[in-house]
Write a protein that holds these residues in place. Structure first.
Motif, PDB file in Angstrom:
ATOM      1  N   HIS B 387      32.457  68.719  23.377  1.00 53.16           N
ATOM      2  CA  HIS B 387      33.117  68.790  24.653  1.00 53.16           C
ATOM      3  C   HIS B 387      32.309  69.614  25.639  1.00 53.16           C
ATOM      4  O   HIS B 387      32.020  69.198  26.755  1.00 53.16           O
ATOM      5  CB  HIS B 387      34.471  69.433  24.409  1.00 53.16           C
ATOM      6  N   TYR B 388      31.917  70.798  25.193  1.00 51.69           N
ATOM      7  CA  TYR B 388      31.196  71.691  26.082  1.00 51.69           C
ATOM      8  C   TYR B 388      29.773  71.213  26.342  1.00 51.69           C
ATOM      9  O   TYR B 388      29.193  71.508  27.385  1.00 51.69           O
ATOM     10  CB  TYR B 388      31.225  73.119  25.538  1.00 51.69           C
ATOM     11  N   ALA B 389      29.213  70.463  25.389  1.00 52.88           N
ATOM     12  CA  ALA B 389      27.861  69.946  25.600  1.00 52.88           C
ATOM     13  C   ALA B 389      27.864  69.030  26.816  1.00 52.88           C
ATOM     14  O   ALA B 389      26.950  69.035  27.636  1.00 52.88           O
ATOM     15  CB  ALA B 389      27.387  69.213  24.371  1.00 52.88           C
ATOM     16  N   ARG B 390      28.917  68.256  26.926  1.00 57.92           N
ATOM     17  CA  ARG B 390      29.033  67.335  28.051  1.00 57.92           C
ATOM     18  C   ARG B 390      29.177  68.112  29.370  1.00 57.92           C
ATOM     19  O   ARG B 390      28.581  67.775  30.383  1.00 57.92           O
ATOM     20  CB  ARG B 390      30.253  66.439  27.834  1.00 57.92           C
ATOM     21  N   ILE B 391      29.958  69.162  29.309  1.00 57.45           N
ATOM     22  CA  ILE B 391      30.140  69.977  30.509  1.00 57.45           C
ATOM     23  C   ILE B 391      28.821  70.636  30.885  1.00 57.45           C
ATOM     24  O   ILE B 391      28.453  70.717  32.055  1.00 57.45           O
ATOM     25  CB  ILE B 391      31.259  71.013  30.278  1.00 57.45           C
ATOM     26  N   ALA B 392      28.094  71.069  29.860  1.00 61.96           N
ATOM     27  CA  ALA B 392      26.787  71.675  30.108  1.00 61.96           C
ATOM     28  C   ALA B 392      25.884  70.677  30.825  1.00 61.96           C
ATOM     29  O   ALA B 392      25.155  71.042  31.757  1.00 61.96           O
ATOM     30  CB  ALA B 392      26.149  72.124  28.796  1.00 61.96           C
ATOM     31  N   GLU B 393      25.945  69.428  30.407  1.00 63.27           N
ATOM     32  CA  GLU B 393      25.137  68.394  31.058  1.00 63.27           C
ATOM     33  C   GLU B 393      25.495  68.286  32.540  1.00 63.27           C
ATOM     34  O   GLU B 393      24.627  68.170  33.403  1.00 63.27           O
ATOM     35  CB  GLU B 393      25.376  67.034  30.404  1.00 63.27           C
ATOM     36  N   THR B 394      26.798  68.318  32.792  1.00 65.14           N
ATOM     37  CA  THR B 394      27.259  68.254  34.179  1.00 65.14           C
ATOM     38  C   THR B 394      26.665  69.401  34.976  1.00 65.14           C
ATOM     39  O   THR B 394      26.163  69.214  36.080  1.00 65.14           O
ATOM     40  CB  THR B 394      28.802  68.350  34.221  1.00 65.14           C
ATOM     41  N   ILE B 395      26.710  70.591  34.387  1.00 61.33           N
ATOM     42  CA  ILE B 395      26.195  71.768  35.088  1.00 61.33           C
ATOM     43  C   ILE B 395      24.714  71.580  35.398  1.00 61.33           C
ATOM     44  O   ILE B 395      24.269  71.784  36.525  1.00 61.33           O
ATOM     45  CB  ILE B 395      26.419  73.049  34.246  1.00 61.33           C
ATOM     46  N   VAL B 396      23.963  71.148  34.373  1.00 63.03           N
ATOM     47  CA  VAL B 396      22.525  70.951  34.581  1.00 63.03           C
ATOM     48  C   VAL B 396      22.308  69.942  35.696  1.00 63.03           C
ATOM     49  O   VAL B 396      21.465  70.134  36.575  1.00 63.03           O
ATOM     50  CB  VAL B 396      21.846  70.496  33.269  1.00 63.03           C
ATOM     51  N   GLY B 397      23.113  68.873  35.674  1.00 62.46           N
ATOM     52  CA  GLY B 397      22.981  67.831  36.696  1.00 62.46           C
ATOM     53  C   GLY B 397      23.157  68.398  38.094  1.00 62.46           C
ATOM     54  O   GLY B 397      22.355  68.145  38.991  1.00 62.46           O
ATOM     55  N   VAL B 398      24.178  69.208  38.266  1.00 65.56           N
ATOM     56  CA  VAL B 398      24.455  69.746  39.592  1.00 65.56           C
ATOM     57  C   VAL B 398      23.416  70.786  39.981  1.00 65.56           C
ATOM     58  O   VAL B 398      22.977  70.855  41.125  1.00 65.56           O
ATOM     59  CB  VAL B 398      25.884  70.334  39.635  1.00 65.56           C
ATOM     60  N   PHE B 399      22.978  71.566  39.018  1.00 59.66           N
ATOM     61  CA  PHE B 399      21.997  72.617  39.301  1.00 59.66           C
ATOM     62  C   PHE B 399      20.618  72.061  39.649  1.00 59.66           C
ATOM     63  O   PHE B 399      19.778  72.784  40.179  1.00 59.66           O
ATOM     64  CB  PHE B 399      21.873  73.572  38.097  1.00 59.66           C
TER      65      PHE B 399
END
Lengths: 330, 590
Positions: B387-399
């Protein structure tokens, strides 16, 4: 021979044990991969969870044998006697089961993928939940078809299996997966197919007289000339089905979905199609003598030359339908 | 809860084993025998009652503690929590001498009933875990944690692999803190430095621990044991902790030493164990200096973002992140990067503004590689990793907007050559130009050489839609939403033919059934009753029941893995469990 001797000799590299007698022996959890037990008498033997991959059990007597969870992948069991055997959860993938005797055998949740079941006798066998994908039951010549009379195939998975001409009269196939199976010319009279999945199956020329197909999914099925007389097809999904010249007399089709189905020249006499959906269905030259179409939706259906003078069309929707005289209903 | 009667001869039962023990009972007895006795009787009676109510069994009393058994790990943990809560309730408002504190340890394992006695490694582990608990708390093994984590809301703190007395393998364990005490304080109840030193002294590689500490401290590598013996682990550690103000600084120091060594892998493992051990010390420092520290962090962030007019790139990113349906989880991850500890309290989480948080994260992770590293590091320690891996991906995407041109990044319009002269620091750059400026700057040569080609090819490889738009929209317009998860929806469970096929293809159907039945019920025992039960359910039924019983994939994974190791023929069952997990995974929302 006693089981220990068999195991010792097998461990020493021997594999030919043709015709040995080991009635009632306990060989559960044993590894006997590739052993040759041709014509062996193994009645009532315990082979629970045994590894029997590629064994030769041709003409062996395994009646009443305990084989739950046994691994018989690619084993040769042709003409073997497995009457009343327990094969619960056994794996028989790709096994040669031609002319084997499985009467009253328990094959619940067994893996029979790609097994060769030609001329096998499975009458009265329990195949609940069994996986028979790619299994071959095909009738090659007369009197050489699989016999599944009275078998229980509830929830069985037969996707893509070849059951052409098979005898499935009174078989329980409720909630079974029969997607893309070939049941061409098969005898399914009196069978229970409630909730079964027959998407894209070929049931042309099959006999389904008196069968129960309630809520079954027959989307895209090919059922030309199939005999459904007296069958229960209430709430069935028959979208885009081909039912040309099908015998649909005295059938319960209440609330059936026949959208875009091709029902040309079929006999729908005395059938009940109350609330059925027949939008864009093609009923050219269909026979609708005393057919009940109350509240049926026939929007844009083609009824060219259909005989429907005695049909009940109370509250039926005929918007845009092509009427028997080729006129357009508005 | 039905339990089979316990026959007199030796037999094994898989159970969740709970061991309780009163804190400093003997000492208390020597002070006030009667009073202490009254207290222990009252407490044990209460525990016994609560246990029975929860469907457990009191197996034996040790005088100052009880041995309880449960058929469910969830029941064992929730009952233990109830016990501690009620005991804390009783102790409230009383003088310390008028109440007792208890430690509890829980493990899931085999119990051996031999005549009237209860033995077994499982019982020993539970008893040893109990000694590791803080008074009023509960110490549970990883095994228990895995089974219950999806079911119970635990504020458990990972204690790492513990070397328990007379237990050969280290046992990974978690601490559930006493009622009303944050997990952090619970673990650091003792002096965190002492705890760290103790755990490092027990390290299987303690010689290397010492060598590494010594090497880092003295900048000289020493292999001579006599020289090393002159230094105490504690003093080495203390000196290092003084020299390096943060965990990261210490980590960097370790790594620069390790880089010069031959056995780098072993020493990196040693370094990470040391870091894990000393982390609480740093955490405590931060707590003690918390308010000012947070203040400075805030003011730094504010300075850095230089919010004068218009919106800054940080604000833009912050807005996008806040708009995500996972905003709170995103916050947790970012907070964890900045503060190096996990925080669940929304009040604390929302204390810091998102743009300040973004700025602080950018300071810690000035490249996308570092950001990914930090996120991975944190995600790997969490229970809902997928679950959090996916959220981490989102963060990287936005950053990505901050980092500009990395591989697979969108390059915005580059015609504006003036942007090339703008400083690489996004902080001083106006919105809209920020990404361009950064991007162009870092990849100057390439961009100048062939701007059109790069623009076009990169547009095709854009990672997320939300991002591209974020760069091209003019300021003032609300940022687009980050694509909502889950990206792959779980498969339909209404018919399971495909699932059954997958299972049968890769494992024995009967074994699969036995494992599933054992998971949803109790371990299969090959008795006629169990066979009958197995016959009464199809694989399809069992799969449906398993979906109901295990609400998340992590839950399923934990339970199946444990059950597989409990049944006979461990190898075959582990193989079957693997096949089942593989097949069932697509049916869960990840």
């Amino acid at each position: 021979m006693d089981p220990q001797e068999l195991l010792d000799r097998y461990a020493a590299g021997e594999i030919h044990f043709r015709g040995i007698a080991l009635m009632g022996a306990d060989l559960s959890n044993r590894d006997l991969i590739g052993v040759d037990l041709h014509k062996a008498d193994l009645e009532n033997v315990d082979l629970t969870l045994a590894y029997l991959n590629r064994v030769n059990l041709q003409q062996a007597n395994l009646s009443r044998a305990q084989l739950p969870g046994a691994n018989l992948n690619q084993a040769i069991l042709s003409k073997a006697n497995l009457a009343d055997a327990n094969l619960h959860g056994a794996s028989l993938q790709g096994a040669d089961l031609r002319s084997a005797q499985f009467t009253l055998a328990d094959l619940m949740d067994a893996n029979l993928m790609d097994a060769d079941l030609r001329n096998a006798d499975l009458s009265g066998a329990n195949l609940t939940g069994a996986c028979l994908r790619g299994a071959n039951f095909r009738q090659e010549k007369r009197q050489y078809g699989a016999n599944l009379r009275g078998a229980n195939l509830h929830q069985a998975d037969l996707e893509g299996a070849n059951l052409r001409g098979a005898d499935l009269a009174f078989v329980n196939l409720s909630y079974a997966n029969l997607t893309a199976v070939s049941l061409r010319g098969a005898d399914l009279h009196g069978a229970n197919l409630m909730g079964a999945r027959l998407v894209d199956a070929n049931i042309a020329d099959a006999i389904l007289a008196g069968a129960n197909l309630q809520r079954a999914n027959l989307t895209g099925v090919s059922a030309n000339r199939t005999n459904f007389s007296g069958a229960n097809l209430a709430q069935v999904q028959l979208m885009g089905a081909r039912l040309i010249e099908a015998k649909l007399s005295q059938v319960n089709l209440v609330k059936a979905n026949l959208t875009q189905a091709q029902i040309n020249r079929s006999d729908l006499s005395r059938s009940d199609l109350t609330g059925a959906n027949l939008q864009q269905a093609s009923l050219v030259e269909a026979y609708l003598g005393r057919t009940n179409l109350e509240e049926a939706n026939l929007t844009e259906a083609i009824l060219t030359r259909a005989e429907m003078s005695s049909a009940n069309l109370l509250n039926a929707i005929l918007a845009g339908a092509t009427m028997p005289d080729n006129s357009r209903h508005s | 809860m039905e339990r089979p009667p316990i026959p007199s001869e030796t037999h094994r039962v898989l159970a969740a084993i709970v061991v309780t023990d009163a804190v400093s009972f003997s000492a208390r007895m020597s002070e006030d025998e009667e009073g202490t006795l009254r207290l222990i009787q009252r407490d044990l009676h209460l525990m016994g009652e609560l246990c029975e109510q929860a469907g457990g069994q009191v197996l034996k009393s040790t005088g100052d503690g009880l041995l309880l058994s449960f058929t469910s790990a969830v029941q064992a943990v929730s009952c233990s929590q109830t016990i501690q809560t009620q005991l804390a309730e009783l102790a409230k408002g009383r003088a310390p001498q008028d109440s007792l504190q208890h430690r509890i340890g829980i493990h899931l394992g085999d119990m051996l009933f031999s005549h009237s006695d209860v033995l077994g490694n499982g019982v020993n582990i539970a008893a040893r875990l109990q000694t590791q608990s803080v008074p009023g708390g509960i110490c549970i093994s990883q095994t228990v944690y895995d089974v219950v984590k999806a079911r119970l809301d635990l504020e458990a703190q990972f204690l790492g692999p513990l070397h328990l007395k007379n237990i050969r393998e280290p046992v990974a364990a978690y601490q559930i803190p006493p009622v009303g005490i944050a997990p952090e304080e619970a673990v650091t109840g003792a002096d965190p430095l002492d705890v760290a030193v103790q755990s490092l002294k027990q390290d299987p590689d303690r010689n290397r621990v010492k060598k590494l500490l010594f090497g880092t401290r003295q900048s000289v590598w020493e292999n001579d044991p006599t020289v090393l013996a002159r230094f105490e682990l504690q003093e080495l550690l203390q000196a290092l902790l003084q020299r390096y103000p943060t965990l990261d600084a210490l980590e960097t120091a370790f790594h620069s030493i390790v880089a010069r060594l031959n056995r780098q892998t072993s020493y990196l493992a040693v370094a990470s164990r040391i870091l894990m051990a000393v982390q609480p010390v740093y955490d405590q420092r931060r707590i003690q200096t918390s308010p000012p520290a947070e203040q400075t962090a805030m003011s730094v962030a504010v300075d850095a973002t230089a919010i004068t007019d218009g919106e800054s790139i940080y604000q833009k990113i912050a807005l996008q992140l806040t708009a995500s349906p996972q905003a709170i989880r995103i916050r947790k991850l970012l907070h964890s990067i900045v503060n190096n500890r996990w925080e669940n309290d929304p009040a604390i989480l929302t204390q810091q503004e998102m743009d300040g948080l973004v700025a602080s994260v950018y300071k810690i992770a000035p490249t996308v590689k570092e950001l990914s590293y930090h996120l991975d590091r944190i995600v790997n320690r969490l229970s809902r990793q997928d679950h959090y891996a996916r959220i981490a991906e989102t963060i990287v995407g936005v950053f990505q907007q901050l980092y500009g041109l990395e591989e697979g990044t969108v390059l915005a319009k580059v015609e504006d050559k003036t942007s090339l002269n703008i400083s690489p620091h996004p902080v001083q750059v106006e919105t809209g130009l920020a990404a361009d400026g950064l991007a162009a700057d870092e990849n100057e040569e390439h961009t100048l050489g062939d701007p059109h080609l790069s623009t076009q090819t990169r547009w095709e490889t854009m990672p997320t839609e939300g991002m591209t738009r974020a760069i091209t929209i003019p300021p003032g317009i609300a940022p687009p939403k980050i694509p909502a998860e889950p990206l792959v929806s779980p498969r339909d469970r209404s018919e399971l033919f495909a699932l059954r096929l997958e299972i049968m293809r890769y494992t024995n159907p009967l074994r699969a059934k036995i494992l599933l039945l054992s998971t949803i019920r109790s371990p299969f025992t090959f008795t006629p009753q169990d066979w009958r039960l197995l016959k009464a359910k199809t694989l399809d039924n069992l799969l449906q029941e398993t979906f109901e019983y295990c609400p998340s994939f992590a839950d399923l994974e934990g339970k199946l893995t444990i059950i597989a190791s409990c049944l006979d023929n461990h190898h075959a069952n582990t193989q079957a469990a693997g096949a089942i997990l593989q097949a069932m995974k697509p049916y869960y929302a990840i």
